[in-house]
Design an enzyme around this catalytic site. Structure first.
Site, PDB file in Angstrom:
ATOM      1  N   LEU A 127       0.719  -1.187   0.001  1.00 36.42           N
ATOM      2  CA  LEU A 127       0.025   0.160  -0.087  1.00 36.42           C
ATOM      3  C   LEU A 127       0.981   1.266  -0.001  1.00 36.42           C
ATOM      4  O   LEU A 127       1.590   1.336   1.050  1.00 36.42           O
ATOM      5  CB  LEU A 127      -0.963  -0.033   1.241  1.00 36.42           C
ATOM      6  CG  LEU A 127      -1.986   1.093   1.144  1.00 36.42           C
ATOM      7  CD1 LEU A 127      -3.339   0.569   1.937  1.00 36.42           C
ATOM      8  CD2 LEU A 127      -1.470   2.395   1.879  1.00 36.42           C
ATOM      9  N   HIS A 231       8.313   1.179  11.124  1.00 34.65           N
ATOM     10  CA  HIS A 231       8.995   2.630  10.619  1.00 34.65           C
ATOM     11  C   HIS A 231       7.953   3.480  10.953  1.00 34.65           C
ATOM     12  O   HIS A 231       6.934   3.468  10.837  1.00 34.65           O
ATOM     13  CB  HIS A 231       9.226   2.359   9.206  1.00 34.65           C
ATOM     14  CG  HIS A 231      10.078   3.592   8.585  1.00 34.65           C
ATOM     15  ND1 HIS A 231       9.541   4.713   8.435  1.00 34.65           N
ATOM     16  CD2 HIS A 231      11.324   3.448   8.103  1.00 34.65           C
ATOM     17  CE1 HIS A 231      10.654   5.566   7.929  1.00 34.65           C
ATOM     18  NE2 HIS A 231      11.606   4.710   7.766  1.00 34.65           N
TER      19      HIS A 231
END
Length: 342
Positions: A127, A231
């Site tokens: 995505l 992240h």
């Protein structure tokens, strides 16, 4: 809003390649490699064209398109089944308890074990939303459209669905977890290994990785601190997954240590709360804000809409929504509230 999600086509390659170059690395499912992306689009086309509905190693690539301007502003992917052509590796974080009567002490040591436990699952991934389009609920449309596709094609997917999130790395693309563990056995930097994996798959992991459990206590603090952490740019994606019912079950990525989250497919919120309706009227729509989708395989379309309900008949949608979905009165759609069930 003229944005909709549809299956990717070969002619979408230039836009997808541009987005791949914007990811900043670490997106295994969206590498900035032309040959790999071309192969992905070809594999996706074959998956959308497959007639039978059994679960298989399909890859479905979607794009977020402005139907008016034809601009591509995002992309996402769904894998029908992982581990079909190559093993699907993860590290599982376990606890090993050991006692010493002589010392009068008990030690609980965490270990990392190389496993293929998650094989057979479906996967959502790849995505990416263009930086200029990260507003107005487009991220939720792109992400949740995958679950509406799964709802409409349920037999093609497994009982469990997973998602891998990119782990922590520095601005140069180096990952502390890789440097502390796998990098010791491969003699290459994380960016090089990640690129190789994206293009060639994970067989080299089986060839070179140690099979014995790794004691976490032996790893440097820099690696321990990032295990199971997404992240910073992926925290919003993590929250969206958690809102859908995905949970961290102590599986982490063997490259960067990022978390792998899982959910029983039928318990994914969008799948569980969405309902199939008939289009009863095409008129002024209504006030209820929903995500709505329709179509089989290549004819799949999804968009945001405001709907009304016609008692005992179905939904009322406006003409713009009908055009985005390419539906008429009597066609079937699946809809879910942007905040809950319909």
């Amino acid at each position: 809003m003229t944005m909709r999600v549809r299956p990717a086509r070969a002619e979408d390659f230039p836009a997808i390649y541009k987005m791949a170059k914007l990811t900043g690395g670490g997106f295994t499912n969206l590498p900035p490699d032309k040959a790999t992306l071309v192969e992905k689009l070809a594999r996706s086309a074959a998956s959308f064209e497959r007639e039978d509905d059994e679960q298989s190693g399909d890859l479905y690539v979607f794009v977020l398109e402005d139907a008016k301007t034809k601009a591509i502003r995002g992309t996402c992917q769904v894998f029908g089944q992982v581990g079909v052509t190559q093993p699907f590796y993860s590290y599982h974080l376990s606890t090993l308890t050991q006692s010493s009567p002589e010392l009068g002490k008990t030690f609980r040591n965490e270990t990392l074990t190389l496993t293929t436990d998650l094989e057979g699952s479906s996967e959502v991934g790849g995505l990416f939303l263009h930086p200029e389009s990260r507003a107005g609920g487009l991220g939720a449309l792109l992400a949740r459209s995958r679950y509406l596709f799964m709802k409409l094609h349920r037999q093609r997917f497994g009982d469990r669905t997973l998602a891998e999130l990119r782990g922590v790395m520095d601005e140069a693309g180096n990952a502390p977890f890789w440097d502390a563990l796998a990098g010791k056995f491969f003699g290459m930097t994380f960016p090089d290994a990640d690129e190789f994996n994206a293009v060639h798959g994970t067989k080299f992991i089986a060839d070179l990785m140690p099979r014995t459990p790794i004691y976490v206590a032996l790893l440097p603090d820099s690696a321990k601190a990032v295990m199971g952490q997404p992240h910073p740019s992926g925290r919003a994606a993590m929250k969206m997954l958690e809102a859908e019912g995905f949970a961290f079950d102590r599986y982490i990525d063997i490259f960067d240590g990022g978390p792998t989250v899982t959910c029983p497919t039928d318990q994914i919120r969008t799948i569980r709360q969405s309902d199939v309706h008939s289009v009863a009227e095409i008129g002024e729509g209504g006030k209820q804000k929903v995500l709505i989708a329709t179509g089989r395989l290549n004819s799949f379309r999804a968009c945001c809409a405001t709907i009304g309900k016609v008692p005992k008949k179905g939904l009322c949608i406006d003409r713009q929504t009908a055009d985005l979905l390419e539906v008429e009165v009597g066609d079937k759609v699946v809809a879910v509230s942007r905040n809950g069930s319909t």
